[in-house]
Design an enzyme around this catalytic site. Sequence first.
Site, PDB file in Angstrom:
ATOM      1  N   CYS A 121      71.804 -11.070  -0.678  1.00 39.56           N
ATOM      2  CA  CYS A 121      72.675 -11.164   0.506  1.00 39.56           C
ATOM      3  C   CYS A 121      72.988  -9.743   0.943  1.00 39.56           C
ATOM      4  CB  CYS A 121      73.898 -12.038   0.260  1.00 39.56           C
ATOM      5  SG  CYS A 121      74.748 -11.873  -1.308  1.00 39.56           S
ATOM      6  N   SER A 122      74.236  -9.301   0.841  1.00 35.69           N
ATOM      7  CA  SER A 122      74.521  -7.913   1.209  1.00 35.69           C
ATOM      8  C   SER A 122      75.763  -7.426   0.471  1.00 35.69           C
ATOM      9  CB  SER A 122      74.713  -7.767   2.714  1.00 35.69           C
ATOM     10  OG  SER A 122      73.514  -8.092   3.385  1.00 35.69           O
ATOM     11  N   CYS A 123      75.864  -7.734  -0.821  1.00 37.23           N
ATOM     12  CA  CYS A 123      77.035  -7.347  -1.606  1.00 37.23           C
ATOM     13  C   CYS A 123      77.204  -5.828  -1.583  1.00 37.23           C
ATOM     14  CB  CYS A 123      76.882  -7.844  -3.038  1.00 37.23           C
ATOM     15  SG  CYS A 123      76.828  -9.640  -3.132  1.00 37.23           S
ATOM     16  N   CYS A 147      71.493  -5.083  -2.360  1.00 33.70           N
ATOM     17  CA  CYS A 147      71.713  -6.489  -2.721  1.00 33.70           C
ATOM     18  C   CYS A 147      70.586  -7.255  -2.045  1.00 33.70           C
ATOM     19  CB  CYS A 147      73.072  -6.986  -2.240  1.00 33.70           C
ATOM     20  SG  CYS A 147      73.280  -8.766  -2.430  1.00 33.70           S
TER      21      CYS A 147
END
Lengths: 245, 200
Positions: free
Chosen positions: B106-108, B103
Amino acid sequence: MLVVASESAIIATVNGVHDMGGMDGFGAVVPEKNEPVFHADWERRMYALATSVMGAAQVNIDEFRHAIERIPPARYLASSYYERWLAAAEMLLVERGVVTREELLAKQDASIDPAWIANAVANRGPAPIKEKSGSKPPRARFSKGDRVRARNLNPAGHTRLPRYVRGKAGVIARDWGVFVFPDTNAHHAGTKPQHCYSVSFDARELWGKSANASSRDRVLIDLWEDYLEPIAAKSTARSIKKRKK
Amino acid sequence: MSDHHNTDDSGPAARVKALEALLTEKGLIDPAAIDAIVDTYETRVGPRNGARVVAKAWMDPAYRKRLLADATSAVAELGFAGPEGGHLVAVENTDRVHNLVVCTLCSCYPWPVLGLPPVWYKSFAYRSRAVSDPRGVLEDFGLELPREVEVRVWDSSAEIRYLVIPQRPKGTAKMSEDELAAIVTRDSMVGVAKVEAPRT
C-alpha cells in the site's frame, strides 16, 4: 463512480494488483517539485474522513486495507491514492449498513448514472468474532539468525505476505514482538496475535543473479510467524546444492 | 502516470462531499474534528519533525544511541507521536550501508516524523521497483551508489514504520542543530537522496 459491492466483494482473492513488489512497466519514479500535502480539497476531506469512516463502519485497519485491495484491478490501477481510499470507504459503509448506496448517490450530483445503483448488490461483511480473553502472549518460534523460508501461501483474502518473497529463503534479522495477524483480523476471524519478524532476503535470492544488485544488497521485510517455516541446516545445504545445478 | 491525480475529474469531489454530508447528517462525524485533522497534517506534522530528530541524532551521540535502540521513545522525547508512529524504527546510513524505505502493498509511511507521503512514494513505479531495482530507483532520483555500498530496502509490510537517518554531510561541523535540521530533506529520510551541505 461508486464502487459497488457486486464488483468488489466477490473479488476477495489475495493475489491482487496491489501486491506490486517486483512488477515492471510502471516506468521511472517521477518526483514532483514543491509538492503540496494535498492536490485538491476533496483529498483533504477524504484523508481526514478515513478514521471516522473506520469508526462508523466498525472496521479495523486490516479491513480497510483489504477493502482497497478488493477494488477491481483495472479500477485500482486507474485510481489515484485517495480515490482508492474513497472507494474503500464507500464500500465498507455500504457493506456494514451504515449508509445505503441510494443515500450516497442521492447526496451526489444529480448527474449520477442510476445504472450504478441498479448494479449494486447489498453485501454485508462477516459478523465479528469475539476474542477469547486471558490468553497468554505467544512464544516466539524463531530467533535472530534463524534461517527461514517464506511459505508459499495463497489465501483467499487479505494477507501481508507479498508474492515476491513466497518460497524464498531468508534470515531472521529482528523479532519485533507480538502483533495482531492481518490475515484473520481483516475478516473478523480473530486477532491471532503472534510474533512478527524482520526477515532479511538477499537481493539475488529474490531477483536472481542477473539483477542490478551487488551481492550484499538485501531486502528486509516484516513477516508474521504464520508466514514462515524453518529451514533445517541439512535441507539448507541440499537446497543450495540444488539451486547451483 | 496512472497514479497521478486527475484534476479534470470532478467525480471524487462530489462523492467525498456526499460522504461527508451524509456522515455528518447521521451524527457519525464532527466536521470540526475533520477540519482539525486536515490542519494537523497540512500544517503541523511533516518532514520538519523528522529533520529535527535527525539533526539531534547528528549532534547528540547519546540521543543517536537511544534513537537506534528505540525510535518510538526517542521520537516521543521531541514530542512527536501519533497514528502510524506506534512502532518506529530508525535505520542509519553509513559509508557502507544505504537504507531505502518502501511499502509495496500500500503506502505505509511514518506519519509523525515525515507527515503524509508524497505522490511518488505512493506511485506504482516506486512500489513495484524499489524492492527489485533499488539502485535503478535511486538513479531516478539522481543518486548513484557505488557497488561496494550495501543497499538495504525496508518493505513496510507490517506495523513497523521506518525512518532513515541520512549521513551528515562533510563541511557541516560548525552548524548548529537548528541549521542542520534545515538542510535535512524528506527524501533523505526515506532514503532516496543524500543530505547536501549548504553551498557557501
